[in-house]
Design an enzyme around this catalytic site. Sequence first.
Site, PDB file in Angstrom:
ATOM      1  N   THR A 126       9.353  90.533  84.854  1.00  0.00           N
ATOM      2  CA  THR A 126       8.595  90.267  83.625  1.00  0.00           C
ATOM      3  C   THR A 126       7.822  91.478  83.120  1.00  0.00           C
ATOM      4  O   THR A 126       7.339  92.299  83.916  1.00  0.00           O
ATOM      5  CB  THR A 126       7.592  89.125  83.874  1.00  0.00           C
ATOM      6  OG1 THR A 126       6.619  89.114  82.828  1.00  0.00           O
ATOM      7  CG2 THR A 126       6.853  89.261  85.193  1.00  0.00           C
ATOM      8  N   GLU A 128       4.928  91.296  82.189  1.00  0.00           N
ATOM      9  CA  GLU A 128       3.567  91.171  82.723  1.00  0.00           C
ATOM     10  C   GLU A 128       3.310  92.210  83.814  1.00  0.00           C
ATOM     11  O   GLU A 128       2.162  92.523  84.113  1.00  0.00           O
ATOM     12  CB  GLU A 128       3.351  89.769  83.309  1.00  0.00           C
ATOM     13  CG  GLU A 128       2.855  88.751  82.314  1.00  0.00           C
ATOM     14  CD  GLU A 128       1.407  88.977  81.874  1.00  0.00           C
ATOM     15  OE1 GLU A 128       0.526  89.054  82.734  1.00  0.00           O
ATOM     16  OE2 GLU A 128       1.186  89.060  80.666  1.00  0.00           O
ATOM     17  N   LYS A 154       4.889  88.761  90.730  1.00  0.00           N
ATOM     18  CA  LYS A 154       6.206  89.126  90.191  1.00  0.00           C
ATOM     19  C   LYS A 154       6.557  90.583  90.518  1.00  0.00           C
ATOM     20  O   LYS A 154       7.735  90.936  90.632  1.00  0.00           O
ATOM     21  CB  LYS A 154       6.213  88.905  88.674  1.00  0.00           C
ATOM     22  CG  LYS A 154       6.364  87.444  88.264  1.00  0.00           C
ATOM     23  CD  LYS A 154       7.810  86.980  88.451  1.00  0.00           C
ATOM     24  CE  LYS A 154       8.058  85.595  87.916  1.00  0.00           C
ATOM     25  NZ  LYS A 154       9.468  85.216  87.944  1.00  0.00           N
TER      26      LYS A 154
HETATM   27  P1  NAP Z   1       9.488  77.686  82.892  1.00  0.00           P
HETATM   28  O1  NAP Z   1       9.939  76.978  81.670  1.00  0.00           O
HETATM   29  O2  NAP Z   1       8.085  77.541  83.365  1.00  0.00           O
HETATM   30  O3  NAP Z   1      10.486  77.267  84.085  1.00  0.00           O
HETATM   31  C1  NAP Z   1      10.183  77.550  85.428  1.00  0.00           C
HETATM   32  C2  NAP Z   1      10.955  76.589  86.309  1.00  0.00           C
HETATM   33  O4  NAP Z   1      10.675  76.866  87.676  1.00  0.00           O
HETATM   34  C3  NAP Z   1      10.604  75.118  86.079  1.00  0.00           C
HETATM   35  O5  NAP Z   1      11.820  74.420  85.949  1.00  0.00           O
HETATM   36  C4  NAP Z   1       9.882  74.728  87.366  1.00  0.00           C
HETATM   37  O6  NAP Z   1      10.069  73.392  87.725  1.00  0.00           O
HETATM   38  C5  NAP Z   1      10.601  75.628  88.367  1.00  0.00           C
HETATM   39  N1  NAP Z   1       9.841  75.746  89.625  1.00  0.00           N
HETATM   40  C6  NAP Z   1       8.540  76.082  89.765  1.00  0.00           C
HETATM   41  N2  NAP Z   1       8.198  76.071  91.062  1.00  0.00           N
HETATM   42  C7  NAP Z   1       9.312  75.722  91.765  1.00  0.00           C
HETATM   43  C8  NAP Z   1       9.597  75.553  93.145  1.00  0.00           C
HETATM   44  N3  NAP Z   1       8.660  75.724  94.079  1.00  0.00           N
HETATM   45  N4  NAP Z   1      10.856  75.188  93.518  1.00  0.00           N
HETATM   46  C9  NAP Z   1      11.812  75.000  92.585  1.00  0.00           C
HETATM   47  N5  NAP Z   1      11.605  75.153  91.260  1.00  0.00           N
HETATM   48  C10 NAP Z   1      10.373  75.514  90.852  1.00  0.00           C
HETATM   49  O7  NAP Z   1       9.736  79.260  82.741  1.00  0.00           O
HETATM   50  P2  NAP Z   1      10.758  80.045  81.785  1.00  0.00           P
HETATM   51  O8  NAP Z   1      10.036  80.453  80.549  1.00  0.00           O
HETATM   52  O9  NAP Z   1      12.045  79.323  81.705  1.00  0.00           O
HETATM   53  O10 NAP Z   1      10.948  81.380  82.617  1.00  0.00           O
HETATM   54  C11 NAP Z   1      11.993  81.494  83.594  1.00  0.00           C
HETATM   55  C12 NAP Z   1      11.660  82.642  84.549  1.00  0.00           C
HETATM   56  O11 NAP Z   1      11.543  83.860  83.820  1.00  0.00           O
HETATM   57  C13 NAP Z   1      10.334  82.480  85.298  1.00  0.00           C
HETATM   58  O12 NAP Z   1      10.512  83.041  86.572  1.00  0.00           O
HETATM   59  C14 NAP Z   1       9.355  83.318  84.494  1.00  0.00           C
HETATM   60  O13 NAP Z   1       8.300  83.763  85.327  1.00  0.00           O
HETATM   61  C15 NAP Z   1      10.255  84.447  84.044  1.00  0.00           C
HETATM   62  N6  NAP Z   1       9.915  85.084  82.774  1.00  0.00           N
HETATM   63  C16 NAP Z   1       9.744  84.341  81.658  1.00  0.00           C
HETATM   64  C17 NAP Z   1       9.458  84.962  80.465  1.00  0.00           C
HETATM   65  C18 NAP Z   1       9.262  84.178  79.192  1.00  0.00           C
HETATM   66  O14 NAP Z   1       8.712  84.750  78.237  1.00  0.00           O
HETATM   67  N7  NAP Z   1       9.728  82.935  79.115  1.00  0.00           N
HETATM   68  C19 NAP Z   1       9.371  86.378  80.409  1.00  0.00           C
HETATM   69  C20 NAP Z   1       9.579  87.090  81.572  1.00  0.00           C
HETATM   70  C21 NAP Z   1       9.876  86.447  82.764  1.00  0.00           C
HETATM   71  P3  NAP Z   1       8.956  72.258  87.457  1.00  0.00           P
HETATM   72  O15 NAP Z   1       9.402  71.613  86.192  1.00  0.00           O
HETATM   73  O16 NAP Z   1       9.081  71.415  88.667  1.00  0.00           O
HETATM   74  O17 NAP Z   1       7.629  72.965  87.353  1.00  0.00           O
HETATM   75  N1  GDD Z   2      -1.310  80.278  76.465  1.00  0.00           N
HETATM   76  C1  GDD Z   2      -2.221  80.656  75.578  1.00  0.00           C
HETATM   77  N2  GDD Z   2      -3.019  79.710  74.994  1.00  0.00           N
HETATM   78  N3  GDD Z   2      -2.325  81.963  75.276  1.00  0.00           N
HETATM   79  C2  GDD Z   2      -3.223  82.326  74.334  1.00  0.00           C
HETATM   80  C3  GDD Z   2      -4.058  81.392  73.697  1.00  0.00           C
HETATM   81  C4  GDD Z   2      -3.946  80.025  74.054  1.00  0.00           C
HETATM   82  O1  GDD Z   2      -4.660  79.169  73.557  1.00  0.00           O
HETATM   83  N4  GDD Z   2      -4.819  82.057  72.802  1.00  0.00           N
HETATM   84  C5  GDD Z   2      -4.492  83.342  72.879  1.00  0.00           C
HETATM   85  N5  GDD Z   2      -3.527  83.521  73.809  1.00  0.00           N
HETATM   86  C6  GDD Z   2      -2.944  84.808  74.212  1.00  0.00           C
HETATM   87  C7  GDD Z   2      -2.975  85.050  75.724  1.00  0.00           C
HETATM   88  O2  GDD Z   2      -4.286  85.489  76.121  1.00  0.00           O
HETATM   89  C8  GDD Z   2      -1.902  86.117  75.847  1.00  0.00           C
HETATM   90  O3  GDD Z   2      -2.437  87.394  75.573  1.00  0.00           O
HETATM   91  C9  GDD Z   2      -0.902  85.757  74.735  1.00  0.00           C
HETATM   92  O4  GDD Z   2      -1.571  84.808  73.881  1.00  0.00           O
HETATM   93  C10 GDD Z   2       0.409  85.142  75.224  1.00  0.00           C
HETATM   94  O5  GDD Z   2       0.092  84.086  76.127  1.00  0.00           O
HETATM   95  P1  GDD Z   2       1.245  83.117  76.708  1.00  0.00           P
HETATM   96  O6  GDD Z   2       2.029  82.540  75.605  1.00  0.00           O
HETATM   97  O7  GDD Z   2       0.579  82.188  77.660  1.00  0.00           O
HETATM   98  O8  GDD Z   2       2.238  84.117  77.442  1.00  0.00           O
HETATM   99  P2  GDD Z   2       1.985  85.344  78.436  1.00  0.00           P
HETATM  100  O9  GDD Z   2       2.274  86.597  77.670  1.00  0.00           O
HETATM  101  O10 GDD Z   2       0.703  85.246  79.137  1.00  0.00           O
HETATM  102  O11 GDD Z   2       3.129  85.098  79.523  1.00  0.00           O
HETATM  103  C11 GDD Z   2       4.467  84.766  79.118  1.00  0.00           C
HETATM  104  O12 GDD Z   2       5.240  85.925  78.970  1.00  0.00           O
HETATM  105  C12 GDD Z   2       5.422  86.691  80.177  1.00  0.00           C
HETATM  106  C13 GDD Z   2       6.241  87.920  79.795  1.00  0.00           C
HETATM  107  O13 GDD Z   2       5.425  88.873  79.223  1.00  0.00           O
HETATM  108  C14 GDD Z   2       5.036  83.829  80.207  1.00  0.00           C
HETATM  109  O14 GDD Z   2       6.265  83.314  79.762  1.00  0.00           O
HETATM  110  C15 GDD Z   2       5.261  84.568  81.508  1.00  0.00           C
HETATM  111  O15 GDD Z   2       5.952  83.714  82.429  1.00  0.00           O
HETATM  112  C16 GDD Z   2       6.118  85.818  81.213  1.00  0.00           C
HETATM  113  O16 GDD Z   2       6.336  86.547  82.391  1.00  0.00           O
END
Ligand code: NAP
Ligand code: GDD
Length: 336
Positions: A126, A128, A154
């Site tokens: 990520t 992050e 991560k």
């Molecule tokens: P998500 O919607 O939160 O999906 C995460 C999944 O992991 C959920 O299905 C959750 O199941 C499962 N999980 C959590 N703990 C588990 C465990 N102990 N055993 C088995 N399954 C488990 O996240 P996403 O947005 O699809 O992201 C997918 C991956 O990419 C994650 O690893 C995230 O950190 C990474 N990532 C995401 C982003 C983004 O912007 N979306 C960016 C960079 C990296 P439950 O329903 O049971 O909680």
């Molecule tokens: N969630 C949330 N809720 N975020 C807020 C809010 C709020 O009410 N208000 C402002 N933010 C700001 C957070 O402080 C952050 O800077 C930004 O919005 C994005 O927050 P999120 O959407 O929660 O995502 P994230 O950037 O922290 O993390 C997501 O992206 C990562 C990749 O950069 C997640 O999907 C992570 O799993 C992923 O790794």
Amino acid sequence: MSKKALITGISGQDGAYLAKYLLDKGFKVYGLERRSASNDNFRLKYLDILNEVNIFNIDLLEHTSIASLIASEQFDHVYNLAAQSFVGDSWNNAITTSQINSIGVVNLLDAIKQLSNTTKYYQASTSEMFGLVQNTPQNEKTPFYPRSPYGVSKLYSHWMTVNYRESFNLHCSSGILFNHESPLRGSQFVTKKIVSGLCDYLKDGNKYLELGNLDAERDWGYAGDYVKAMFLMLDKDDPDDYVIGTGKKHSVREFCSIALDKLNIKYSWEGQGINEKCISTKDNKLIIQVSEKFFRPAEVNELLADPSKANKKLGWKSETSLESLIEMMIEFELSK
Ligand code: NAP
Ligand code: GDD
């Protein structure tokens, strides 16, 4: 014979889109899910693929069950998407976050090393990990500086993936993915929260939305585009690490303004900092207010990808503009 892919976290946003993508490519798709009383697999149902995937109910931390699954199925691809993925929760749940996001990864890597060493492995790394960014834009050579227990956990798994590749000659790749969203995004994440909150306001003018840091900037893309990059990494002969993003960034405030415009809501931003508000210019009603409870103990102020390596070596690029993504999310929300 069809290739076999295991997706951990198949019930999540990326898991569902990736499952659909791989099924369309002819893969036999297996999913790992931990047992839950509330998960109804709404994403797999929405994509109409629930009956096409084979689900194993195993928690990523059950290392003996993970090992026997890896040994018995000999998957061609393993995509490790399971995680405690909400950054905001990771300070209050630092131990669980570390166990799932770090130790869970070693459970998979070690099982592959010992029991199925031709399996190709994808790790969901990520942006992050860049945290307090050391260079802008960020690419594969940018130093890491994570700012949350999530980011730190991560980073551990990212380096373990690199280490298993280098130590044991395994086909392990990490996708360093920047934020990607979709109609199927989890409700806590800011884009989904904004779109559903504004749609609620549209339906009932007395509802308003509370947000944290409006100045945070993210490189937001569409999840449907990003899962293709995951496949392309494993489809290559050589494993490697790739930054995946759009190369454009916007603030949370700008995201809100685009969504407000798309919804045809007339508004103005007033005040500053914690007192900033978004007010309807039609009837002066509150649309958005800032609340301290959504600020984080340490913030990632800006993220911006330089995806040129992925463009060049994988032939991958982001195809969906932020405007189209927001339209897609609004359409889904209003159709509910
Ligand atoms: P998500 O919607 O939160 O999906 C995460 C999944 O992991 C959920 O299905 C959750 O199941 C499962 N999980 C959590 N703990 C588990 C465990 N102990 N055993 C088995 N399954 C488990 O996240 P996403 O947005 O699809 O992201 C997918 C991956 O990419 C994650 O690893 C995230 O950190 C990474 N990532 C995401 C982003 C983004 O912007 N979306 C960016 C960079 C990296 P439950 O329903 O049971 O909680
Ligand atoms: N969630 C949330 N809720 N975020 C807020 C809010 C709020 O009410 N208000 C402002 N933010 C700001 C957070 O402080 C952050 O800077 C930004 O919005 C994005 O927050 P999120 O959407 O929660 O995502 P994230 O950037 O922290 O993390 C997501 O992206 C990562 C990749 O950069 C997640 O999907 C992570 O799993 C992923 O790794």
